[in-house]
Design an enzyme around this catalytic site. Structure first.
Site, PDB file in Angstrom:
ATOM      1  N   ILE A  24     -52.325 -52.187 -21.872  1.00  0.00           N
ATOM      2  CA  ILE A  24     -51.491 -52.739 -21.450  1.00  0.00           C
ATOM      3  C   ILE A  24     -50.409 -52.263 -20.741  1.00  0.00           C
ATOM      4  O   ILE A  24     -49.722 -52.322 -19.604  1.00  0.00           O
ATOM      5  CB  ILE A  24     -50.805 -54.016 -22.510  1.00  0.00           C
ATOM      6  CG1 ILE A  24     -51.877 -54.766 -22.944  1.00  0.00           C
ATOM      7  CG2 ILE A  24     -49.507 -54.313 -22.128  1.00  0.00           C
ATOM      8  CD1 ILE A  24     -51.639 -55.817 -24.132  1.00  0.00           C
ATOM      9  N   ASP A  43     -47.053 -40.882 -23.612  1.00  0.00           N
ATOM     10  CA  ASP A  43     -48.408 -41.362 -24.341  1.00  0.00           C
ATOM     11  C   ASP A  43     -48.781 -40.025 -25.279  1.00  0.00           C
ATOM     12  O   ASP A  43     -48.542 -39.052 -25.052  1.00  0.00           O
ATOM     13  CB  ASP A  43     -49.497 -41.699 -23.359  1.00  0.00           C
ATOM     14  CG  ASP A  43     -50.811 -42.738 -23.946  1.00  0.00           C
ATOM     15  OD1 ASP A  43     -50.536 -43.829 -23.814  1.00  0.00           O
ATOM     16  OD2 ASP A  43     -51.189 -42.098 -24.578  1.00  0.00           O
ATOM     17  N   ASP A  65     -45.759 -38.570 -29.281  1.00  0.00           N
ATOM     18  CA  ASP A  65     -46.175 -39.487 -30.232  1.00  0.00           C
ATOM     19  C   ASP A  65     -45.236 -40.193 -30.571  1.00  0.00           C
ATOM     20  O   ASP A  65     -43.863 -39.713 -30.905  1.00  0.00           O
ATOM     21  CB  ASP A  65     -46.596 -38.752 -31.454  1.00  0.00           C
ATOM     22  CG  ASP A  65     -47.159 -39.638 -32.363  1.00  0.00           C
ATOM     23  OD1 ASP A  65     -46.633 -40.813 -32.560  1.00  0.00           O
ATOM     24  OD2 ASP A  65     -47.635 -39.191 -33.492  1.00  0.00           O
ATOM     25  N   ASN A  92     -44.071 -50.321 -25.876  1.00  0.00           N
ATOM     26  CA  ASN A  92     -45.214 -51.073 -26.145  1.00  0.00           C
ATOM     27  C   ASN A  92     -46.206 -50.196 -26.937  1.00  0.00           C
ATOM     28  O   ASN A  92     -47.276 -50.735 -27.353  1.00  0.00           O
ATOM     29  CB  ASN A  92     -45.845 -50.688 -24.601  1.00  0.00           C
ATOM     30  CG  ASN A  92     -47.468 -50.861 -24.585  1.00  0.00           C
ATOM     31  OD1 ASN A  92     -47.804 -52.177 -24.500  1.00  0.00           O
ATOM     32  ND2 ASN A  92     -48.068 -49.775 -24.141  1.00  0.00           N
ATOM     33  N   SER A 146     -47.098 -59.449 -30.377  1.00  0.00           N
ATOM     34  CA  SER A 146     -48.414 -60.099 -30.484  1.00  0.00           C
ATOM     35  C   SER A 146     -48.565 -61.363 -30.923  1.00  0.00           C
ATOM     36  O   SER A 146     -47.594 -61.615 -31.631  1.00  0.00           O
ATOM     37  CB  SER A 146     -49.480 -58.895 -31.312  1.00  0.00           C
ATOM     38  OG  SER A 146     -50.888 -59.572 -31.642  1.00  0.00           O
ATOM     39  N   TYR A 159     -50.759 -54.889 -39.571  1.00  0.00           N
ATOM     40  CA  TYR A 159     -50.551 -55.186 -38.011  1.00  0.00           C
ATOM     41  C   TYR A 159     -49.541 -56.364 -38.084  1.00  0.00           C
ATOM     42  O   TYR A 159     -48.837 -56.287 -37.310  1.00  0.00           O
ATOM     43  CB  TYR A 159     -52.097 -55.385 -37.223  1.00  0.00           C
ATOM     44  CG  TYR A 159     -51.973 -55.625 -35.792  1.00  0.00           C
ATOM     45  CD1 TYR A 159     -51.394 -54.653 -35.100  1.00  0.00           C
ATOM     46  CD2 TYR A 159     -51.838 -56.918 -35.409  1.00  0.00           C
ATOM     47  CE1 TYR A 159     -51.289 -54.484 -33.699  1.00  0.00           C
ATOM     48  CE2 TYR A 159     -51.861 -57.014 -34.012  1.00  0.00           C
ATOM     49  CZ  TYR A 159     -51.490 -56.061 -33.163  1.00  0.00           C
ATOM     50  OH  TYR A 159     -51.509 -56.093 -31.569  1.00  0.00           O
ATOM     51  N   LYS A 163     -45.702 -56.596 -36.233  1.00  0.00           N
ATOM     52  CA  LYS A 163     -45.651 -57.571 -35.138  1.00  0.00           C
ATOM     53  C   LYS A 163     -44.589 -58.622 -35.441  1.00  0.00           C
ATOM     54  O   LYS A 163     -43.744 -58.956 -34.732  1.00  0.00           O
ATOM     55  CB  LYS A 163     -46.872 -57.828 -34.446  1.00  0.00           C
ATOM     56  CG  LYS A 163     -47.892 -56.950 -34.022  1.00  0.00           C
ATOM     57  CD  LYS A 163     -47.008 -56.187 -32.855  1.00  0.00           C
ATOM     58  CE  LYS A 163     -48.114 -54.956 -32.426  1.00  0.00           C
ATOM     59  NZ  LYS A 163     -47.565 -54.215 -31.164  1.00  0.00           N
ATOM     60  N   THR A 191     -55.502 -62.507 -27.214  1.00  0.00           N
ATOM     61  CA  THR A 191     -56.716 -61.344 -26.851  1.00  0.00           C
ATOM     62  C   THR A 191     -56.923 -61.160 -25.324  1.00  0.00           C
ATOM     63  O   THR A 191     -56.819 -62.003 -24.578  1.00  0.00           O
ATOM     64  CB  THR A 191     -57.956 -62.195 -27.436  1.00  0.00           C
ATOM     65  OG1 THR A 191     -57.765 -62.721 -28.643  1.00  0.00           O
ATOM     66  CG2 THR A 191     -58.970 -61.232 -27.385  1.00  0.00           C
ATOM     67  N   GLY A 194     -61.810 -57.512 -21.716  1.00  0.00           N
ATOM     68  CA  GLY A 194     -62.135 -56.174 -21.025  1.00  0.00           C
ATOM     69  C   GLY A 194     -63.153 -55.636 -22.059  1.00  0.00           C
ATOM     70  O   GLY A 194     -63.740 -55.843 -22.883  1.00  0.00           O
TER      71      GLY A 194
HETATM   72  P1  NAD Z   1     -54.345 -49.254 -26.507  1.00  0.00           P
HETATM   73  O1  NAD Z   1     -55.257 -49.138 -27.792  1.00  0.00           O
HETATM   74  O2  NAD Z   1     -55.208 -49.578 -25.244  1.00  0.00           O
HETATM   75  O3  NAD Z   1     -53.609 -48.154 -26.376  1.00  0.00           O
HETATM   76  C1  NAD Z   1     -52.567 -47.831 -25.233  1.00  0.00           C
HETATM   77  C2  NAD Z   1     -52.330 -46.491 -25.534  1.00  0.00           C
HETATM   78  O4  NAD Z   1     -51.409 -46.223 -26.450  1.00  0.00           O
HETATM   79  C3  NAD Z   1     -53.303 -45.518 -25.176  1.00  0.00           C
HETATM   80  O5  NAD Z   1     -52.839 -44.638 -24.032  1.00  0.00           O
HETATM   81  C4  NAD Z   1     -52.929 -44.600 -26.324  1.00  0.00           C
HETATM   82  O6  NAD Z   1     -53.095 -43.256 -26.298  1.00  0.00           O
HETATM   83  C5  NAD Z   1     -51.492 -44.991 -26.726  1.00  0.00           C
HETATM   84  N1  NAD Z   1     -50.974 -44.378 -28.055  1.00  0.00           N
HETATM   85  C6  NAD Z   1     -51.618 -44.925 -29.300  1.00  0.00           C
HETATM   86  N2  NAD Z   1     -50.805 -44.355 -30.287  1.00  0.00           N
HETATM   87  C7  NAD Z   1     -50.118 -43.658 -29.649  1.00  0.00           C
HETATM   88  C8  NAD Z   1     -48.790 -43.188 -30.256  1.00  0.00           C
HETATM   89  N3  NAD Z   1     -48.434 -42.785 -31.636  1.00  0.00           N
HETATM   90  N4  NAD Z   1     -47.537 -42.550 -29.305  1.00  0.00           N
HETATM   91  C9  NAD Z   1     -47.786 -42.858 -28.147  1.00  0.00           C
HETATM   92  N5  NAD Z   1     -49.014 -43.350 -27.609  1.00  0.00           N
HETATM   93  C10 NAD Z   1     -49.750 -43.966 -28.405  1.00  0.00           C
HETATM   94  O7  NAD Z   1     -53.532 -50.570 -26.775  1.00  0.00           O
HETATM   95  P2  NAD Z   1     -53.337 -51.820 -26.017  1.00  0.00           P
HETATM   96  O8  NAD Z   1     -54.469 -52.774 -26.409  1.00  0.00           O
HETATM   97  O9  NAD Z   1     -52.948 -51.577 -24.506  1.00  0.00           O
HETATM   98  O10 NAD Z   1     -51.985 -52.397 -26.599  1.00  0.00           O
HETATM   99  C11 NAD Z   1     -50.529 -52.037 -26.250  1.00  0.00           C
HETATM  100  C12 NAD Z   1     -49.588 -52.841 -27.016  1.00  0.00           C
HETATM  101  O11 NAD Z   1     -49.804 -54.247 -27.129  1.00  0.00           O
HETATM  102  C13 NAD Z   1     -49.799 -52.616 -28.483  1.00  0.00           C
HETATM  103  O12 NAD Z   1     -48.496 -52.715 -28.887  1.00  0.00           O
HETATM  104  C14 NAD Z   1     -50.628 -53.645 -29.151  1.00  0.00           C
HETATM  105  O13 NAD Z   1     -50.346 -54.042 -30.587  1.00  0.00           O
HETATM  106  C15 NAD Z   1     -50.208 -54.866 -28.024  1.00  0.00           C
HETATM  107  N6  NAD Z   1     -51.114 -55.953 -28.068  1.00  0.00           N
HETATM  108  C16 NAD Z   1     -52.422 -55.680 -27.733  1.00  0.00           C
HETATM  109  C17 NAD Z   1     -53.493 -56.779 -27.641  1.00  0.00           C
HETATM  110  C18 NAD Z   1     -54.687 -56.647 -27.067  1.00  0.00           C
HETATM  111  O14 NAD Z   1     -55.614 -57.426 -27.067  1.00  0.00           O
HETATM  112  N7  NAD Z   1     -54.768 -55.421 -26.219  1.00  0.00           N
HETATM  113  C19 NAD Z   1     -52.910 -57.937 -27.896  1.00  0.00           C
HETATM  114  C20 NAD Z   1     -51.747 -58.132 -28.549  1.00  0.00           C
HETATM  115  C21 NAD Z   1     -50.828 -57.032 -28.413  1.00  0.00           C
END
Ligand code: NAD
Length: 263
Positions: A24, A43, A65, A92, A146, A159, A163, A191, A194
């Site tokens: 995202i 990242d 981090d 994010n 989320s 989680y 959130k 959700t 992908g």
């Molecule tokens: P992802 O798991 O695809 O990770 C995205 C990026 O986060 C990666 O490049 C990873 O290296 C980086 N990352 C992980 N831990 C890190 C840290 N400690 N410091 C810096 N970077 C870090 O995540 P996503 O699915 O794109 O989700 C992004 C956000 O959206 C999150 O907060 C997630 O909870 C929220 N979200 C995602 C979904 C979904 O279905 N994908 C749904 C609801 C909410």
């Protein structure tokens, strides 16, 4: 400015996206870049940052981090150098955390989830707010929550707890910062379709001994629109929230999830 023009974020907007190298965050970073913003991402994944950098060289980056305060300070040094200030923070970073009954979860997994999902929000907000307050370009903070930030999520308590906490942070900060012209909102994605979701569905289908199609139908049954959201759906909401058209939108927890009815 016409209504249509007001739907675009101002060109040159200075945007920081945490965990922006993939998923995202990367979709949001690319969308802002395409809209003419100046974008910096951070990242934890060096390889993913390099991939994004080779595909979109205009996006600058820091390896960090998001749950480590010293790393966050270094990101803001880089932001100062690359952008010279900040108009938008998209906070994010988040991890899924452990799955299991509460009595079976490891404390270390709880702590890591709180650290990445919630502490990072605090660290980035603390450093970003003074910069956002100096911005004259429709400054705003977007925190990624989320659907698990508005519904209970059995077996995913760490989680869901983080959130929901993000929504509390956003609603409080919106009140704190409104008089200074800074808007604060949360996006609650559902959700996201992908490869990752295909993997999750495939694995659950195998565990429960049902077909992938049946498992996918079970997932879609929870969503009123009977479809998952895309990365671009989430990025579009972020763009809208930073556009002049959203200048009076603050303190909101906005779902982009096709109306998920239960988790
Ligand atoms: P992802 O798991 O695809 O990770 C995205 C990026 O986060 C990666 O490049 C990873 O290296 C980086 N990352 C992980 N831990 C890190 C840290 N400690 N410091 C810096 N970077 C870090 O995540 P996503 O699915 O794109 O989700 C992004 C956000 O959206 C999150 O907060 C997630 O909870 C929220 N979200 C995602 C979904 C979904 O279905 N994908 C749904 C609801 C909410």
């Amino acid at each position: 400015m016409s209504i249509i023009e007001s739907l675009r974020p101002a060109p040159g907007l200075r945007v920081l996206v945490t965990a922006g190298a993939s998923g995202i965050g990367a979709a949001v970073a690319r969308a802002f870049c395409e809209a003419g913003a100046r974008v910096h991402v951070c990242d934890i994944d060096r390889a993913a940052l390099d991939r994004l950098g080779s595909e979109v060289p205009e996006i600058t980056s820091s390896m960090a981090d998001a749950s480590v305060p010293e790393d966050v300070d270094l990101v803001f040094d880089d932001v100062q150098g690359a952008l010279g200030g900040l108009d938008v923070l998209v906070s994010n970073a988040g991890i899924a955390g452990p799955t299991g009954a509460v009595q079976d979860l490891r404390r270390s997994d709880w702590e890591r989830t709180v650290s990445v999902n919630l502490n990072s929000q605090f660290y980035f907000a603390q450093r970003a707010v003074p910069l956002l307050r100096q911005s004259a370009h429709n400054p705003s903070l977007i925190a990624m929550s989320s659907v698990a930030g508005r519904l209970g999520y059995p077996l995913r308590t760490p989680y869901a707890a983080t959130k929901w906490a993000i929504v509390g942070l956003v609603k409080s900060l919106a009140i704190e910062l409104g008089p200074h012209g800074v808007r604060v909102n949360a996006i609650l994605p559902g959700t996201v379709e992908g490869e990752r979701m295909n993997g999750v569905i495939g694995a659950r289908a195998a565990t429960e001994g049902v077909s992938v199609e049946a498992m996918r139908a079970q997932y879609l049954q929870k969503i009123s629109l009977r479809r998952m959201v895309t990365l671009d759906d989430v990025a579009a909401m972020a763009l809208f929230l930073c556009s002049p058209a959203a200048r009076n939108v603050t303190g909101q927890a906005i779902s982009v999830d096709g109306n998920m009815e239960y988790l």
